[in-house]
Design an enzyme around this catalytic site. Sequence first.
Site, PDB file in Angstrom:
ATOM      1  N   ASN A  58      69.044 -88.726 -22.661  1.00 32.58           N
ATOM      2  CA  ASN A  58      69.351 -87.387 -23.199  1.00 32.58           C
ATOM      3  C   ASN A  58      68.386 -87.144 -24.355  1.00 32.58           C
ATOM      4  O   ASN A  58      68.662 -87.554 -25.482  1.00 32.58           O
ATOM      5  CB  ASN A  58      70.777 -87.329 -23.779  1.00 32.58           C
ATOM      6  CG  ASN A  58      71.845 -87.121 -22.735  1.00 32.58           C
ATOM      7  OD1 ASN A  58      71.551 -86.969 -21.554  1.00 32.58           O
ATOM      8  ND2 ASN A  58      73.082 -87.091 -23.177  1.00 32.58           N
TER       9      ASN A  58
ATOM     10  N   HIS B  80      69.450 -90.593 -13.744  1.00 31.67           N
ATOM     11  CA  HIS B  80      69.984 -91.460 -14.817  1.00 31.67           C
ATOM     12  C   HIS B  80      71.243 -92.207 -14.428  1.00 31.67           C
ATOM     13  O   HIS B  80      71.720 -93.040 -15.186  1.00 31.67           O
ATOM     14  CB  HIS B  80      70.226 -90.659 -16.081  1.00 31.67           C
ATOM     15  CG  HIS B  80      71.550 -89.946 -16.123  1.00 31.67           C
ATOM     16  ND1 HIS B  80      71.981 -89.118 -15.131  1.00 31.67           N
ATOM     17  CD2 HIS B  80      72.532 -89.963 -17.050  1.00 31.67           C
ATOM     18  CE1 HIS B  80      73.182 -88.650 -15.446  1.00 31.67           C
ATOM     19  NE2 HIS B  80      73.535 -89.150 -16.599  1.00 31.67           N
TER      20      HIS B  80
END
Lengths: 474, 138
Positions: A323, A397
């Site tokens: 992130n 991810h």
Amino acid sequence: MERIDEVRHRIPRNAQAGMKTDVLFFASDPILAHVRKDKALQQAMNVACLPGIVGPSLAMPDIHQGYGFPIGGVAAMDWRHGVVSPGGVGYDINCGVRLLRTNLEAGQVRVKLRELIDRIFADVPCGVGGQGHLKITEKQLNQVLEQGAPWMVEQGYGTLSDTLRCEERGCLREAAAGAVSARAKERGRPQIGTLGSGNHFLEIQYVERVEQPAAAGDFGLEEGQVVVLIHSGSRGLGHQVCTDFLSTMGAAMKRYGITLPDRQLACVPVQSPEGRSYLQAMRAAANFAWANRQAMLHFLRGSFAQVFGKRAQLDLVYDVCHNIAKREKHRWEGREVDVLVHRKGATRAFPPRHAEIPAEYRASGQPVLIPGSMGTASWVLAGRDGAMLESFGSVCHGAGRLLSRNAAKAGRDARQVQKELEARGILVRSETRDGIVEEVPEAYKDVDEVIDVVHRAGLAAKVARLRPLGVIKG
Amino acid sequence: MEPFEVLDHTADMGFRARGTTLEELFENAALALIHTALDASRAAAYAPRQLTAGGEAREELLVNWLNEVLYLLDAERFVPARFEAIWFDGDSVFAQIIGERRDDQRHPPRIVVKAATYHQLRVEEHNGQWEAEVCLDI
């Protein structure tokens, strides 16, 4: 939506008014069928409306609905004329994954697994209530914010080689502690060195299968070896930074004449005072997260030494953030571009020979760490040239959620889930009961299917599949 | 009428809160947030606190208000037992709260709430009945 090939789909820019570019979605047919059920692709289309976007709005195979930006989305913004969006980074700034290799085999760990899990549970605080073991002063916190993981090492929490094996060596430069509000500092300071809750976890795993022996060798991984995966971020400090900037950006957007389909996409020009200030604060929060994961590594070394004696070694393989917004140079349509790559639930995946990769991994490509859901598999991949050509050096991810937390909880009991996992040889300890049921494996897509897509698309290559032995959750 | 109910969201969690007045709506939204984060059923009415938040539009005010409540829980480590009074003045909301210091034994934590978001945010009034929907980042 147009099908390009078996793993690529495109939503053309004329699909919705305001889109400045296409959406490129990496997915297989089963994944496509799942993703169509929520609003994730609509969100990727909204991202395509952002001013200054370079290349397509990218959707990874683990994409699911977020708030504003989809989770599993990548957007590169022109550094000079584009925007920065706190929502494109997320509340958990530098949420990331760190993989540690041990010199122990699965059999050696299995016989002491309960003792090890209990030891770690005591040593590495989850901090769901908001506090950890580590007490730092305000002055020290400011140093953490500007120095990241290397600061922790200087205090004796780890070794220099740990920081060398982190993305950005565990510290983003041009971070400014002064850009972080007093409130964010107050909220985050007691939480340093804590795991957090939600999908964050610490897993004891073993290497089940090596797919690419050369890269696995470079990464120091072999079949049967025990490894540890830490999934955590910047805790309350990062959350508050995002909250603070989102609340002031509404007014700033009006000044810059930016209108968007969703307030949560709030953004300002990268080069505006607000944009620069956000980036300074975001980098500081990212440094907090690296220091946080470094502290946990140190605690873990203590746990392993307690249970297995001094011969037990824990070496950092790599640490990635998923992130983040980072300024990078890429080539796009034949020219060099200076872009701010927003990775919201996406991992950097630089290919072999890239200068940003630690020297010992340069032949194989950057290690990409993909945590699966609790009790299923995780993956180690290596970045490939395709990622530079198509996705601004990025891949997925994780597995990507399928069920909401409520749906996951429905009809499930924490003890029963724990027993089922135990029957499969996986011990789970959680600070909260909800922490277990909300993260049941069934709540996620099949991680193997997700990995298969990025492998086939040439964004990253499979190196090793990891299986859990024990899980610690907030 | 239930003061609030939990809503589904793939990644996160949301709630729908109701009230016969805007004040009641804000109180019930705060209770929904607190309920998500921890079990406050044993919180004692011990110490007073004031809380304030600002925001031009009602939606923005609600998000800022909830993030203030979250800050109270997460940073100031204070658990409200009761909202004694909530009032609005101009673009701001004010509250008089009574509660106690957060203690994980007495107020078992449920999950870390990162923030109240603007995503799919809705605040509406129909025939004297207020309703709001809020997504929380978990």
